[in-house]
Write a protein that holds these residues in place. Structure first.
Motif, PDB file in Angstrom:
ATOM      1  N   ASN A  85       0.800  -1.104   0.088  1.00  0.00           N
ATOM      2  CA  ASN A  85      -0.037   0.119  -0.040  1.00  0.00           C
ATOM      3  C   ASN A  85       0.995   1.217   0.118  1.00  0.00           C
ATOM      4  N   ASN A  86       2.029   1.131  -0.603  1.00  0.00           N
ATOM      5  CA  ASN A  86       2.862   2.475  -0.878  1.00  0.00           C
ATOM      6  C   ASN A  86       3.328   2.938   0.283  1.00  0.00           C
ATOM      7  N   ILE A  87       3.454   2.322   1.599  1.00  0.00           N
ATOM      8  CA  ILE A  87       4.157   2.400   2.803  1.00  0.00           C
ATOM      9  C   ILE A  87       5.655   2.487   2.288  1.00  0.00           C
ATOM     10  N   ARG A  88       6.221   3.858   2.905  1.00  0.00           N
ATOM     11  CA  ARG A  88       7.713   3.946   2.700  1.00  0.00           C
ATOM     12  C   ARG A  88       8.235   4.337   3.869  1.00  0.00           C
ATOM     13  N   MET A  89       9.320   3.792   4.635  1.00  0.00           N
ATOM     14  CA  MET A  89       9.873   4.320   5.717  1.00  0.00           C
ATOM     15  C   MET A  89      11.519   4.535   5.333  1.00  0.00           C
ATOM     16  N   GLU A  90      11.932   5.894   5.479  1.00  0.00           N
ATOM     17  CA  GLU A  90      13.163   6.231   5.190  1.00  0.00           C
ATOM     18  C   GLU A  90      14.104   6.497   6.496  1.00  0.00           C
ATOM     19  N   TYR A  91      15.251   6.101   6.423  1.00  0.00           N
ATOM     20  CA  TYR A  91      16.038   6.366   7.616  1.00  0.00           C
ATOM     21  C   TYR A  91      17.442   6.903   6.995  1.00  0.00           C
ATOM     22  N   ALA A  92      17.996   7.737   7.835  1.00  0.00           N
ATOM     23  CA  ALA A  92      19.426   8.053   7.521  1.00  0.00           C
ATOM     24  C   ALA A  92      20.487   7.633   8.655  1.00  0.00           C
ATOM     25  N   LEU A  93      21.284   7.247   8.175  1.00  0.00           N
ATOM     26  CA  LEU A  93      22.547   6.493   9.377  1.00  0.00           C
ATOM     27  C   LEU A  93      23.557   7.335   9.129  1.00  0.00           C
ATOM     28  N   ARG A  94      24.124   7.779  10.608  1.00  0.00           N
ATOM     29  CA  ARG A  94      25.521   8.124  10.505  1.00  0.00           C
ATOM     30  C   ARG A  94      26.289   7.472  11.559  1.00  0.00           C
ATOM     31  N   PHE A  95      27.490   7.123  10.812  1.00  0.00           N
ATOM     32  CA  PHE A  95      28.462   6.388  11.717  1.00  0.00           C
ATOM     33  C   PHE A  95      29.647   7.415  11.927  1.00  0.00           C
ATOM     34  N   THR A  96      30.183   7.170  13.340  1.00  0.00           N
ATOM     35  CA  THR A  96      31.079   7.996  13.729  1.00  0.00           C
ATOM     36  C   THR A  96      32.538   7.273  13.617  1.00  0.00           C
ATOM     37  N   PHE A  97      32.658   6.606  12.580  1.00  0.00           N
ATOM     38  CA  PHE A  97      33.786   6.061  12.158  1.00  0.00           C
ATOM     39  C   PHE A  97      34.195   6.091  10.687  1.00  0.00           C
ATOM     40  N   PRO A  98      35.343   6.021  10.196  1.00  0.00           N
ATOM     41  CA  PRO A  98      35.485   6.007   8.709  1.00  0.00           C
ATOM     42  C   PRO A  98      35.222   4.561   8.199  1.00  0.00           C
ATOM     43  N   ALA A  99      34.686   4.631   7.052  1.00  0.00           N
ATOM     44  CA  ALA A  99      34.369   3.318   6.295  1.00  0.00           C
ATOM     45  C   ALA A  99      34.316   3.180   5.062  1.00  0.00           C
ATOM     46  N   THR A 100      34.419   2.018   4.417  1.00  0.00           N
ATOM     47  CA  THR A 100      34.438   1.869   2.932  1.00  0.00           C
ATOM     48  C   THR A 100      32.896   1.929   2.581  1.00  0.00           C
ATOM     49  N   ASN A 101      32.646   2.048   1.378  1.00  0.00           N
ATOM     50  CA  ASN A 101      31.362   2.086   1.000  1.00  0.00           C
ATOM     51  C   ASN A 101      30.822   0.810   1.098  1.00  0.00           C
ATOM     52  N   ASN A 102      31.432  -0.438   1.251  1.00  0.00           N
ATOM     53  CA  ASN A 102      30.847  -1.658   1.329  1.00  0.00           C
ATOM     54  C   ASN A 102      30.528  -2.118   2.735  1.00  0.00           C
ATOM     55  N   GLU A 103      31.423  -1.395   3.635  1.00  0.00           N
ATOM     56  CA  GLU A 103      31.255  -1.656   5.153  1.00  0.00           C
ATOM     57  C   GLU A 103      30.092  -0.565   5.405  1.00  0.00           C
ATOM     58  N   VAL A 104      29.893   0.832   4.829  1.00  0.00           N
ATOM     59  CA  VAL A 104      28.693   1.286   5.093  1.00  0.00           C
ATOM     60  C   VAL A 104      27.272   0.464   4.904  1.00  0.00           C
ATOM     61  N   GLU A 105      27.421  -0.272   3.495  1.00  0.00           N
ATOM     62  CA  GLU A 105      26.432  -0.876   3.146  1.00  0.00           C
ATOM     63  C   GLU A 105      25.998  -2.131   3.955  1.00  0.00           C
ATOM     64  N   TYR A 106      27.032  -2.763   4.462  1.00  0.00           N
ATOM     65  CA  TYR A 106      26.974  -3.890   5.323  1.00  0.00           C
ATOM     66  C   TYR A 106      26.004  -3.374   6.655  1.00  0.00           C
ATOM     67  N   GLU A 107      26.705  -2.080   7.179  1.00  0.00           N
ATOM     68  CA  GLU A 107      26.195  -1.626   8.339  1.00  0.00           C
ATOM     69  C   GLU A 107      24.699  -1.173   8.191  1.00  0.00           C
ATOM     70  N   ALA A 108      24.412  -0.717   6.959  1.00  0.00           N
ATOM     71  CA  ALA A 108      22.989  -0.337   6.690  1.00  0.00           C
ATOM     72  C   ALA A 108      21.862  -1.554   6.572  1.00  0.00           C
ATOM     73  N   MET A 109      22.519  -2.647   6.064  1.00  0.00           N
ATOM     74  CA  MET A 109      21.858  -3.907   5.774  1.00  0.00           C
ATOM     75  C   MET A 109      21.554  -4.884   7.150  1.00  0.00           C
ATOM     76  N   VAL A 110      22.321  -4.428   8.149  1.00  0.00           N
ATOM     77  CA  VAL A 110      22.168  -4.961   9.530  1.00  0.00           C
ATOM     78  C   VAL A 110      21.157  -4.085  10.251  1.00  0.00           C
ATOM     79  N   ALA A 111      21.234  -2.617   9.951  1.00  0.00           N
ATOM     80  CA  ALA A 111      20.317  -1.864  10.499  1.00  0.00           C
ATOM     81  C   ALA A 111      18.875  -2.232   9.950  1.00  0.00           C
ATOM     82  N   ALA A 112      18.873  -2.120   8.689  1.00  0.00           N
ATOM     83  CA  ALA A 112      17.534  -2.585   8.260  1.00  0.00           C
ATOM     84  C   ALA A 112      16.999  -3.763   8.613  1.00  0.00           C
TER      85      ALA A 112
END
Length: 135
Positions: A85-112
């Motif tokens: 039914n077109n439900i959308r949940m949007e989240y913005a995550l900020r990490f206080t550590f440097p990370a590669t794009n793959n590491e950030v995507e991994y963290e995003a998947m864990v959070a999701a």
């Protein structure tokens, strides 16, 4: 991105920019033309001119030119969860550590996955856009 074609599109755009404000440099300046547009327009009349078209093009160019959302000190990403039914949940995550794009995507998947588990969702379809291996 497609330019806004109605009042609600401008509202969505300003909402997305507000959500991403932690990751977009000078986000207030970039969002200002669209907020002005909302003030000029009304919910029954769409207003768009060359000034807003130029601001939209500059925003689109800026967003497409970035290599991920990271720097030397911190990193970040966004999560979009869509439901029936077109439900959308949007989240913005900020990490206080440097990370590669793959590491950030991994963290995003864990959070999701943590979010959908807390919502007691039984079936999901996950999509990523980098070299992260999902199984």
């Amino acid at each position: 991105m497609q330019p806004p074609s109605e009042y609600k599109d401008i509202q969505k755009l300003t909402g997305c920019l507000a959500t991403l404000s932690r990751f977009i440099s000078k986000s207030g300046e970039r969002n200002l033309p669209f907020i002005k547009n909302l003030r000029r327009a009304s919910s029954t009349k769409f207003y768009w001119d060359d000034e807003f078209g130029k601001a939209f093009e500059e925003l689109e160019e800026y967003l497409s030119s970035q290599d991920g959302a990271r720097n030397e000190k911190e990193s970040g990403t966004g999560i979009l969860i869509r439901g029936p039914n077109n439900i959308r949940m949007e989240y913005a995550l900020r990490f206080t550590f440097p990370a590669t794009n793959n590491e950030v995507e991994y963290e995003a998947m864990v959070a999701a996955l943590t979010i959908v588990k807390s919502l007691e969702i039984k079936r999901i379809w996950a999509k990523g856009d980098s070299n992260l291996i999902m199984d």
